[in-house]
Design an enzyme around this catalytic site. Structure first.
Site, mmCIF file in Angstrom:
data_model
loop_
_atom_site.group_PDB
_atom_site.id
_atom_site.type_symbol
_atom_site.label_atom_id
_atom_site.label_comp_id
_atom_site.label_asym_id
_atom_site.label_seq_id
_atom_site.Cartn_x
_atom_site.Cartn_y
_atom_site.Cartn_z
ATOM 1 N N LYS A 156 48.704 54.343 43.130
ATOM 2 C CA LYS A 156 48.859 52.817 43.305
ATOM 3 C C LYS A 156 50.574 52.611 43.568
ATOM 4 C CE LYS A 156 44.517 51.853 44.233
ATOM 5 N NZ LYS A 156 43.955 53.180 44.335
HETATM 6 C C1 LIG Z 1 40.207 49.385 47.035
HETATM 7 C C2 LIG Z 1 40.108 50.037 45.666
HETATM 8 N N1 LIG Z 1 39.241 49.248 44.944
HETATM 9 C C3 LIG Z 1 39.073 49.637 43.677
HETATM 10 C C4 LIG Z 1 39.850 50.706 42.965
HETATM 11 C C5 LIG Z 1 39.255 51.045 41.496
HETATM 12 O O1 LIG Z 1 40.424 51.379 40.840
HETATM 13 P P1 LIG Z 1 40.448 52.318 39.602
HETATM 14 O O2 LIG Z 1 40.658 53.638 40.309
HETATM 15 O O3 LIG Z 1 41.593 51.681 38.909
HETATM 16 O O4 LIG Z 1 39.240 52.123 38.600
HETATM 17 C C6 LIG Z 1 40.513 51.487 43.947
HETATM 18 C C7 LIG Z 1 41.293 52.611 43.299
HETATM 19 O O5 LIG Z 1 41.169 53.739 43.506
HETATM 20 C C8 LIG Z 1 40.809 50.998 45.078
HETATM 21 O O6 LIG Z 1 41.502 51.679 46.032
#
Ligand SMILES: Cc1ncc(COP(=O)(O)O)c(C=O)c1O
Length: 382
Positions: free
Chosen positions: A186
């Site tokens: 990210k």
């Molecule tokens: C659009 C979206 N929502 C939620 C997430 C979830 O985040 P995390 O991987 O920090 O749990 C991600 C990340 O991969 C994402 O790209």
């Protein structure tokens, strides 16, 4: 950081300042949630302009807590786009509510289509989870109007959108809650980590309790003698962030605007040299050019000409050392979500097989960009 590809999809930049921040947190002797988490939260809240920011274990936890905090549960429906990462659908499922998928706007805008929401909303729709795809903001004005008329809450999945603005306001601050992810690919990489923001004091209090077992005090409060015991007022989770990751997050927050700007430069070069060539198009093209509002530019997505052998292209790019990805296989095509209920997503289905995500990170070199562009043009831009 070194990666096995000449041009990886994303890449971390690690330097002395980051190592020092993490090292100081380790040397402090206090590793669980404490003063560094607190100051990270304050800095993030100030940056996005929200009354509250709660650091959590990851972006998925932020979404889970947001849904539960808004009272989502069995008998409720939650609407979200299918062209999306699966995290939101999974946590909707775990609240006991039913995920219901909506379509996207089209080739030029891969965000949820507010007109299609009219089709899928029912009296049992409790929440809409709006993804700002690739960091490009959804049409929040129309979305909030519609949701407001129907008494439906809006959660922004701002995992791609830290620093993106719409009419001067930061993504994540429009709905009842905004959820961010600090996964390493990210814009603000921390490792694992996330942030949940809201302007609602009562919701913030519920989020705080859900994050840490529903307990009324923290280990940190008790350690400092600010509390000696605790009550448990609702069944919560351990979704806390720790001090080391908060220290890294604080440094990364300070670099976010520069990172987003550097990504914007790279995406503008992709736009100039690929958009409109040999049937290739770049979604959100109008939002990428110079003079647009600040944007996270999380993904560099290319829409291939209909009929292109995408997997063949990706394999040939990989042979040239270029790592690509697909954002996303639509959620309703996965085994766990392949229920036929109200799934009418013609645009998602037509577009999803033509999408390919190109490498993008702030410190990408002109040579790396040039290699990707040249390779794509020679393989798919004829
Ligand atoms: C659009 C979206 N929502 C939620 C997430 C979830 O985040 P995390 O991987 O920090 O749990 C991600 C990340 O991969 C994402 O790209």
């Amino acid at each position: 950081m070194s990666a096995p590809h000449r041009v990886p999809l994303s890449d971390l930049h690690v330097d002395e300042e980051l190592l020092q921040a993490a090292g100081e947190a380790i040397a402090s002797g206090w590793w669980s949630m404490g003063p560094r988490v607190e100051s990270f939260e304050l800095a993030f809240a100030e940056y996005v302009g929200s009354a509250h920011a709660l650091a959590v274990a990851n972006g998925t936890a932020a979404l889970h807590v947001a849904l539960l905090g808004l009272g989502c549960g069995p008998g409720d429906e939650v609407v979200l786009p299918s062209l999306n990462f699966v995290a939101a659908a999974n946590v909707v499922h775990h609240t006991g509510a039913l995920p219901v998928f909506c379509d996207v706007v089209g080739e030029e805008d891969l965000n949820l289509d507010v007109h299609d929401l009219e089709r899928v909303l029912t009296p049992t729709t409790k929440v809409i989870v709006a993804l700002h795809y690739g960091g490009y903001p959804c049409d929040m004005q129309s979305l909030l109007e519609l949701a407001g008329e129907r008494g439906i809450a809006v959660i922004e999945d701002a995992a791609h959108a830290p620093g993106s603005r719409l009419d001067g306001r930061l993504c994540g601050t429009f709905g009842e809650a905004g959820c961010f992810s600090f996964f390493p690919n990210k814009n603000m990489p921390v490792g694992e980590g996330g942030m949940l923001v809201t302007n609602d004091d009562a919701l913030a209090e519920r989020f705080r309790l859900l994050r840490s077992h529903g307990m009324t005090t923290l280990t940190w409060d008790r350690h400092r003698g600010h509390a000696h015991s605790y009550d448990v007022v609702l069944p919560g989770f351990n979704y806390r962030l720790d001090e080391v990751r908060a220290a890294i997050g604080t440094v990364q927050l300070g670099r976010l605007e520069a990172e987003n700007e550097a990504r914007g430069q790279a995406v503008r070069r992709y736009l100039r040299e690929l958009h409109g060539r040999g049937g290739l198009t770049i979604p959100f093209a109008e939002r990428i050019g110079e003079g647009q509002e600040a944007c996270a530019h999380h993904l560099a997505v290319l829409l291939l000409a209909p009929g292109t052998d995408r997997e063949g292209l990706r394999a040939e790019l990989l042979e040239r050392g270029i790592q690509t990805s697909v954002h996303y296989p639509p959620i309703h095509t996965f085994t766990a979500y392949a229920s036929p209920a109200r799934v009418v997503l013609p645009k998602t289905e037509a577009l999803a097989t033509r999408l390919v995500t190109l490498p993008l990170f702030g410190h990408m070199s002109e040579d790396q960009l040039g290699h990707v562009i040249e390779s794509v043009l020679s393989l798919a831009g004829r």
